[in-house]
Design a protein around this motif. Sequence first.
Motif, PDB file in Angstrom:
ATOM      1  N   VAL A  11       4.272   2.023 -12.911  1.00 39.97           N
ATOM      2  CA  VAL A  11       5.072   3.244 -12.829  1.00 39.97           C
ATOM      3  C   VAL A  11       6.355   2.948 -12.067  1.00 39.97           C
ATOM      4  N   ALA A  12       7.487   3.392 -12.615  1.00 36.29           N
ATOM      5  CA  ALA A  12       8.779   3.252 -11.953  1.00 36.29           C
ATOM      6  C   ALA A  12       9.341   4.625 -11.627  1.00 36.29           C
ATOM      7  N   VAL A  13       9.906   4.755 -10.432  1.00 34.64           N
ATOM      8  CA  VAL A  13      10.625   5.958 -10.029  1.00 34.64           C
ATOM      9  C   VAL A  13      12.078   5.558  -9.831  1.00 34.64           C
ATOM     10  N   THR A  80       4.749  12.361  -8.435  1.00 37.66           N
ATOM     11  CA  THR A  80       4.637  11.107  -9.179  1.00 37.66           C
ATOM     12  C   THR A  80       3.240  10.525  -9.055  1.00 37.66           C
ATOM     13  N   TYR A  81       2.715  10.464  -7.842  1.00 37.96           N
ATOM     14  CA  TYR A  81       1.388   9.892  -7.642  1.00 37.96           C
ATOM     15  C   TYR A  81       0.312  10.738  -8.304  1.00 37.96           C
ATOM     16  N   ALA A  82       0.495  12.059  -8.300  1.00 37.60           N
ATOM     17  CA  ALA A  82      -0.496  12.938  -8.908  1.00 37.60           C
ATOM     18  C   ALA A  82      -0.446  12.876 -10.433  1.00 37.60           C
ATOM     19  N   PRO A  86      -0.037   5.345  -9.051  1.00 34.94           N
ATOM     20  CA  PRO A  86       0.630   4.558  -8.011  1.00 34.94           C
ATOM     21  C   PRO A  86       1.953   3.987  -8.502  1.00 34.94           C
ATOM     22  N   VAL A  87       2.931   3.983  -7.625  1.00 40.66           N
ATOM     23  CA  VAL A  87       4.263   3.497  -7.986  1.00 40.66           C
ATOM     24  C   VAL A  87       4.352   1.988  -7.800  1.00 40.66           C
ATOM     25  N   ARG A  88       4.727   1.302  -8.860  1.00 41.76           N
ATOM     26  CA  ARG A  88       4.942  -0.147  -8.777  1.00 41.76           C
ATOM     27  C   ARG A  88       6.379  -0.465  -8.413  1.00 41.76           C
ATOM     28  N   ALA A 135      -1.517   1.663  -0.948  1.00 40.19           N
ATOM     29  CA  ALA A 135      -2.176   1.298  -2.211  1.00 40.19           C
ATOM     30  C   ALA A 135      -2.635  -0.152  -2.236  1.00 40.19           C
ATOM     31  N   THR A 136      -1.995  -1.020  -1.483  1.00 35.75           N
ATOM     32  CA  THR A 136      -2.315  -2.456  -1.364  1.00 35.75           C
ATOM     33  C   THR A 136      -2.186  -3.225  -2.679  1.00 35.75           C
ATOM     34  N   THR A 137      -1.587  -2.623  -3.687  1.00 33.53           N
ATOM     35  CA  THR A 137      -1.317  -3.327  -4.940  1.00 33.53           C
ATOM     36  C   THR A 137       0.148  -3.744  -4.961  1.00 33.53           C
ATOM     37  N   PRO A 138       0.509  -4.807  -5.704  1.00 28.43           N
ATOM     38  CA  PRO A 138       1.894  -5.280  -5.703  1.00 28.43           C
ATOM     39  C   PRO A 138       2.885  -4.171  -6.067  1.00 28.43           C
ATOM     40  N   ALA A 139       3.957  -4.081  -5.291  1.00 23.98           N
ATOM     41  CA  ALA A 139       4.955  -3.034  -5.518  1.00 23.98           C
ATOM     42  C   ALA A 139       6.320  -3.538  -5.071  1.00 23.98           C
TER      43      ALA A 139
END
Length: 289
Positions: A11-13, A80-82, A86-88, A135-139
């Motif tokens: 996801v991109a913002v 956005t999160y809802a 999660p935002v990448r 989130a602990t995922t790559p962003a």
Amino acid sequence: MSARDTFGGGVAVITGAGSGIGAGLARHACRLGMSVMLADVDETAVISVRDELNASGATAEHAVCDVRDPDAMVALAERTYAGLGPVRLLVNNAGVEQFGYLWDTPVDNWRRVVDVNVNGVFHGIRAFLPKMIEATTPAWVWNLSSIGGVAVVPLQAPYIMSKHAILALTECLRLEVQLAGHEHIRVQAVLPGAVASNIFESAGGVDGVAGGDVNAAEAQRAAMLDIKADAMDPLAAAEVVFDQAAEDRFYLLTQPDYVGSAMAERAETLATQRAPMLRTKRRFDPAAQ
């Protein structure tokens, strides 16, 4: 990895997504397989981009959002999160211009530049980065500086100041993220050269009734519009930026040779402690997002 491998499926913002390089970044993000949240104060423009992307089979949502409002940015993050997840990639892109002598600049115009170009980036970071960390995922966080962030140009002091500020902010933020141990977050600075947009047309000027030198301000606007005529296509610029980001570069340059030369000249000026010099024909002109 390729840009598709790095960003696809995320996801991109993007703020300031209704036109210029913001819209270009949104279009290329969708080409890579990203879902996008498009934020802009111009409702008509941002809806047009959203509809275009959705018609192509992408997933795009829009928000009419003023980056000057910290509460609006928090609401954008929550939405956005809802709605998308999660935002990448967070792209703090929204920006405005100002022409004229600094002493002629109306106070409201100065505040507009600072509020959008500087405070808007800060509000974006405060609203989104804690969630991205959690989130602990790559962003990735991209902050839009400019070739103007490594140049000095008369008659555009508020804008140039703001882009120098964002470059320094982004460099500090990268160190802070490292210091805090958030290895999954990548912070990168985007320095566009001449990329086509409507920023010059919508730029602030000066008040002739109050004694401002309108001719000087409008001559500078005209000079920038001349540069726009040969500016890079926003979609092409976006592709370059995404490719460089996937290579894990920190400075993302739309035109590596052109912007890189401005960076080298700035470094030489500082290293030699040379005073700024006027030029009858400037080698580097800032052309913003």
